[in-house]
Design an enzyme around this catalytic site. Sequence first.
Site, mmCIF file in Angstrom:
data_model
loop_
_atom_site.group_PDB
_atom_site.id
_atom_site.type_symbol
_atom_site.label_atom_id
_atom_site.label_comp_id
_atom_site.label_asym_id
_atom_site.label_seq_id
_atom_site.Cartn_x
_atom_site.Cartn_y
_atom_site.Cartn_z
ATOM 1 N N GLU A 302 0.844 -1.208 0.000
ATOM 2 C CA GLU A 302 0.000 0.000 0.000
ATOM 3 C C GLU A 302 0.875 1.253 0.000
ATOM 4 O O GLU A 302 0.632 2.216 0.724
ATOM 5 C CB GLU A 302 -0.922 0.013 1.225
ATOM 6 N N CYS A 386 -10.535 0.215 7.643
ATOM 7 C CA CYS A 386 -10.055 1.525 8.080
ATOM 8 C C CYS A 386 -10.713 2.665 7.316
ATOM 9 O O CYS A 386 -10.952 3.744 7.876
ATOM 10 C CB CYS A 386 -8.537 1.598 7.944
#
Length: 631
Positions: A302, A386
């Site tokens: 990421e 998240c």
Amino acid sequence: MKARGNTFVVDTTNSPYAKLRPVPIENVHLEDSFWAPRISMIREKTIPSQHEIIEETGRLFNFRRASGKERGGFRGLYFNDSDVYKWVEAAAFSLAAGRNDDLHRLTRQTILEIISAQDDDGYLNTYFTFDNKKKRWTNLRDMHELYCAGHLIQAAIAYYRATGEHELIDAACRFADHIDETFRLGKRDGTPGHPEIEMALVELYRLTGKRRYLELSKFFLDNRGKGLIGGSPYHIDHKPFRELDEIVGHAVRSVYLNCGAADLYMEIGDERLLEALFHLWRSMTERKMYITGGIGSRYVGESFGEDYELPNVTAYAETCAAIANVMWNWRMLLITGEARFADVMELALYNGVLAGISIDGEEYFYVNPLADRGTHRRQRWFKCACCPPNIARLLASIPGYFYSISSEGIWLHLYAQGKVSIDVNGVSVKLTQWTRYPWDGDVKIMVQPETESSFSMFLRIPGWSRKPKVLVNDQPIDQPLSAGSYLEIRRLWKHGDIIQLVLPMPIEQIVCNPRVMENQDRVALKRGPLIYCVEQVDNPDFDVWNLILPLDSKMEAKWEPSLLNGVVIISGEAYAADDEIDGQLYRVETSSSVKMRRVKFTAIPYFAWANREPGPMTVWIRSLMLPHQAT
């Protein structure tokens, strides 16, 4: 501690090294057709539906389990507590923006579950209970204990400021004290594998005035680059922060760390921190940021990629990373008062962030590609969730980003119809905005000081603007206007003075640095702060990946009130390439011509894509093809 009526995104009221000070969310009343409905949607649909999900996925069960109210095993990922904390923060910002008894009651119930799970020594993390208790603080790199603590602190601060209720902030302070006693005072080196707590601790210092929290934030930041969590660029542990000059690693971690460093700078004035932040900002915005304000191009880790590594179909561009981009640029703006930071903040907000939530407020993107064949769709939730509560807390706090004040006067960063009350050096000033921004660039502002008063109005002239105009009481101002700056208008303001800001919004074709290989011979469409894309559902007669847009294409912008809750579309003439090669993957090129046919196309704002039937989409459109080459 002053509470209720003073809910800030970041409170720089007493920060000695910040140029700008905040305006409470409670003072800002948006009445436009763009943000006001979204804020209502967050309050009425997004936050309640997310609470249902954090209940059904066991996140709230984990707190009841930790407090002994229920039995069973821990559910979900080890950092799931953070999703509950972000939900509370979103609810707090929503309560600051407007009273809602049902939401208040639901939030209080959730908070009682949280604080009932706290240990006697102040520790609070539902994963590290019972058999896992012995593992506390043994793996700061991977296990997110400090990350979760940071989100608890931020939620507690927001809720205390919005309501004046102190139970959660008391629990957060007890936990922060425990962490300080364990690490800084306990002479135990450490730094979080996922930054977050750094900015939370600075904000806790701002709220309480207890310097130990500021020192603890500095302690964690100063411990980076010592190899305590492995020394990898992924964790931004390869160099001390003050020596960083290239933005690397996990995108959210990296930019959250920058937020913490910016907050720390505003309190202690360490110029080496600010110098590093400027280097990192240029590294990101000049070589590693998508045209949407999205960041973090790689699925692997990421993470940020190499310079100019910005693929489209495989863009990661996590929603949380775009949110982090907004958060960091907001802090840089507070430090400097420079419009370049507001420009990036606005870009990320209207494009990279808003794409992360559906127009009905109940589905989300985790990953945000800039081209797709129709398989990428928003989801109701994720195992690693998240992004949904993160976007909820940001959008609920949006009123707090519109205005700031300084010793000189009032600063306008974003434009939307509505009202605000601001105290300027002891004089109450009301501003009223009328505008259809971001669909239209005409903004009218009425200034209403309670008594005639001399101060400055700082109007942001966006970097995207072309030939802007400003008038005061129908008279053009005698000052040069520069895009990408703040225009200062200083005068004796009287009740009812009118400022008119005219920001023409031509349709522009944006080209990319040629080092971004995927975007060579392509353009993206931009109008005002919005990036556009072409989606198959609007263009059924050709594959949008085959669209070719001449540089001299005739295009027009049109308001479509019934489309996607109301958007301005771009329509125009272009060509569609018929360049399939008989099912072959490769062929020998024998002609330089490409078979094309004339077509009409429609483009929509990027944030609105994937809200209808699936199909191909692209932001970057093939171009640089001259009309005389068409057949």
